[in-house]
Scaffold this motif. Structure first.
Motif, short mmCIF file in Angstrom:
data_model
loop_
_atom_site.label_atom_id
_atom_site.label_comp_id
_atom_site.label_asym_id
_atom_site.label_seq_id
_atom_site.Cartn_x
_atom_site.Cartn_y
_atom_site.Cartn_z
N ARG A 1 -5.22 4.14 40.75
CA ARG A 1 -5.15 2.76 41.23
C ARG A 1 -3.72 2.42 41.64
N ASP A 2 -2.74 2.91 40.87
CA ASP A 2 -1.34 2.67 41.22
C ASP A 2 -0.97 3.36 42.54
N LEU A 3 -1.57 4.55 42.76
CA LEU A 3 -1.28 5.29 44.00
C LEU A 3 -2.13 4.81 45.17
N GLY A 4 -3.14 3.99 44.88
CA GLY A 4 -3.99 3.47 45.95
C GLY A 4 -4.98 4.47 46.50
N ILE A 5 -5.50 5.36 45.64
CA ILE A 5 -6.46 6.36 46.09
C ILE A 5 -7.69 6.32 45.19
N ALA B 1 2.73 11.26 48.91
CA ALA B 1 2.15 10.34 49.89
C ALA B 1 2.48 8.89 49.57
N SER B 2 2.74 8.58 48.30
CA SER B 2 3.07 7.21 47.91
C SER B 2 4.57 6.93 47.95
N GLY B 3 5.36 7.93 48.37
CA GLY B 3 6.79 7.71 48.51
C GLY B 3 7.64 8.31 47.41
N ARG B 4 7.01 8.90 46.36
CA ARG B 4 7.80 9.54 45.31
C ARG B 4 8.28 10.91 45.78
N ARG B 5 9.33 11.38 45.12
CA ARG B 5 9.85 12.71 45.45
C ARG B 5 9.69 13.62 44.24
N VAL B 6 8.82 14.59 44.40
CA VAL B 6 8.54 15.57 43.35
C VAL B 6 8.56 16.94 43.99
N ASP B 7 9.20 17.91 43.32
CA ASP B 7 9.34 19.26 43.87
C ASP B 7 8.13 20.10 43.50
N LEU B 8 7.38 20.53 44.52
CA LEU B 8 6.10 21.21 44.27
C LEU B 8 6.28 22.60 43.67
N ILE B 9 7.05 23.45 44.34
CA ILE B 9 7.16 24.86 43.89
C ILE B 9 7.70 24.96 42.47
N LEU C 1 -3.88 23.87 40.66
CA LEU C 1 -4.49 23.00 41.68
C LEU C 1 -4.34 21.53 41.29
N GLY C 2 -4.48 21.23 39.99
CA GLY C 2 -4.27 19.86 39.55
C GLY C 2 -2.86 19.38 39.81
N VAL C 3 -1.86 20.24 39.54
CA VAL C 3 -0.46 19.90 39.84
C VAL C 3 -0.27 19.68 41.33
N PHE C 4 -0.85 20.55 42.14
CA PHE C 4 -0.73 20.42 43.59
C PHE C 4 -1.30 19.09 44.07
N GLU C 5 -2.48 18.73 43.58
CA GLU C 5 -3.09 17.45 43.97
C GLU C 5 -2.22 16.27 43.54
N PHE C 6 -1.73 16.32 42.32
CA PHE C 6 -0.94 15.22 41.78
C PHE C 6 0.35 15.05 42.58
N VAL C 7 1.04 16.15 42.82
CA VAL C 7 2.30 16.09 43.57
C VAL C 7 2.05 15.59 44.99
N ARG C 8 1.00 16.06 45.62
CA ARG C 8 0.70 15.61 46.98
C ARG C 8 0.43 14.12 47.03
#
Length: 347
Positions: free
Chosen positions: A303-307, A121-129, A110-117
């Motif tokens: 703070r870097d992600l603005g959340i 949202a900030s424009g980075r590309r990370v592969d979730l699965i 769940l932590g990985v899912f939150e982080f990747v999401r």
């Protein structure tokens, strides 16, 4: 004017025919009066009790609202959810290690899912699965395989995830700049090393003989430090500790965390780990340091992600990763302390 038919009042009762009957009537009237007086007193006491309860509830809700406005957290929900999670963690560590393993895998996933999401949202590309699958592999290997093989699997997982991201960028052909692609690659490695790898170190500790008690100890110290910081900072906090990173953290709160961590460390060393009391000071201070670094580190990322929070899945706490931010780096310290201090344990 005469009364209408059938509206006559009750007929007067006949006078008692004997002295005994008169005494019985007097006793009946006295009992009725006493019963009425008792009922009235009970109703008055109940009304007074309900008034006190309503007043106390209003004061508590008002205080909770002030705390919520100052900290942005709902205190009641935070306590309820924290206690529920604590019960699961303590019960699983004491009775069934494999349940804690499953719980830890779910939490890190769940932590990985939150982080990747948040990164997406900030424009980075990370592969979730691939990140989720790699995280599960690291968590399982931390518990089941030898230490050297776990390090090998960690490097393999990082390399596979980076190659996967590069191949995905190659096939996308969207003209993404070199700097953006490099940032995506670095962030891909950061996610897997920050969440599941640090979590796997706790699994290595758990797999040791008596490691469940060390895992429970460092989690308790982390929670005690967090609670001490929250209470002290809320009541007497005045001087910001890192205003540009986390404006609500204060030096007074850190002082409360320091005292709570040392007390918890000494008590756990003496009564749970079987260590000399002075080792508890070391354990408490080290865990406090790593927990503080982890907390401030995640605050910098947010703070870097603005959340404000990684998610709102845990009302009163934020997201799962917001609860793991202090625990994950502390697992590294706990594993090192286990190797250094466990030989001092009284058998």
């Amino acid at each position: 004017m005469t009364d209408a038919p059938g509206s006559e009042g009750p007929e007067p009762s006949e006078p008692p025919t004997s002295r005994r009957e008169g005494g019985g009537l007097r006793r009946a009237h006295s009992a009725a009066d006493a019963s009425a007086s008792t009922t009235t007193g009970a109703r008055s006491a109940r009304a007074e009790f309900e008034t006190h309860v309503a007043h106390a509830r209003a004061e508590f809700e008002e205080a909770n609202e002030r705390i919520k406005q100052r900290t942005g957290r709902d205190l009641i929900l935070a306590i309820v959810i924290g206690v529920a999670i604590g019960v699961v963690v303590v019960a699983s560590l004491i009775f069934f290690k494999w349940i804690f393993l499953l719980f830890a895998i779910a939490a890190t996933s769940l932590g990985v899912f939150e982080f990747v999401r948040a990164l997406r949202a900030s424009g980075r590309r990370v592969d979730l699965i691939p990140q989720l699958l790699g995280g599960v592999v690291l968590m399982l290997s931390g518990y089941f395989v030898d230490l050297w093989l776990h390090w090998v699997l960690t490097m393999v997982v990082v390399v596979v995830l980076i190659v996967w991201r590069l191949l995905g960028q190659m096939f996308s052909r969207d003209g993404r700049t070199y700097g953006a692609v490099l940032s995506d690659v670095l962030i891909t490695g950061l996610v897997v090393l920050y969440v599941p790898f640090l979590g796997s170190l706790a699994m290595i500790l758990l797999s040791q003989d008596g490691g469940e008690w060390w895992a429970l100890a460092f989690i308790i110290i982390t929670v005690a430090a967090d609670t001490g910081a929250y209470v002290t900072g809320l009541t007497i906090g005045r001087h910001p500790m890192a205003p540009r990173i986390s404006p609500k953290k204060t030096w007074e709160g850190f002082g409360g965390a320091f005292v709570a961590a040392l007390i918890a460390g000494v008590l756990l060393a003496l009564y749970m780990l079987g260590l000399p009391w002075w080792t508890g000071l070391i354990i408490g201070a080290v865990i406090l340091g790593t927990a503080t670094i982890g907390d401030l580190g995640e605050s910098m990322v947010k703070r870097d992600l603005g959340i404000k929070d990684m998610s709102s899945w845990l009302p009163g706490h934020g997201g799962v990763l917001d609860r793991l931010d202090s625990i994950l780096p502390s697992a590294t310290a706990a594993l090192a302390l286990f190797y250094l201090l466990s030989p001092l344990a009284v058998s």
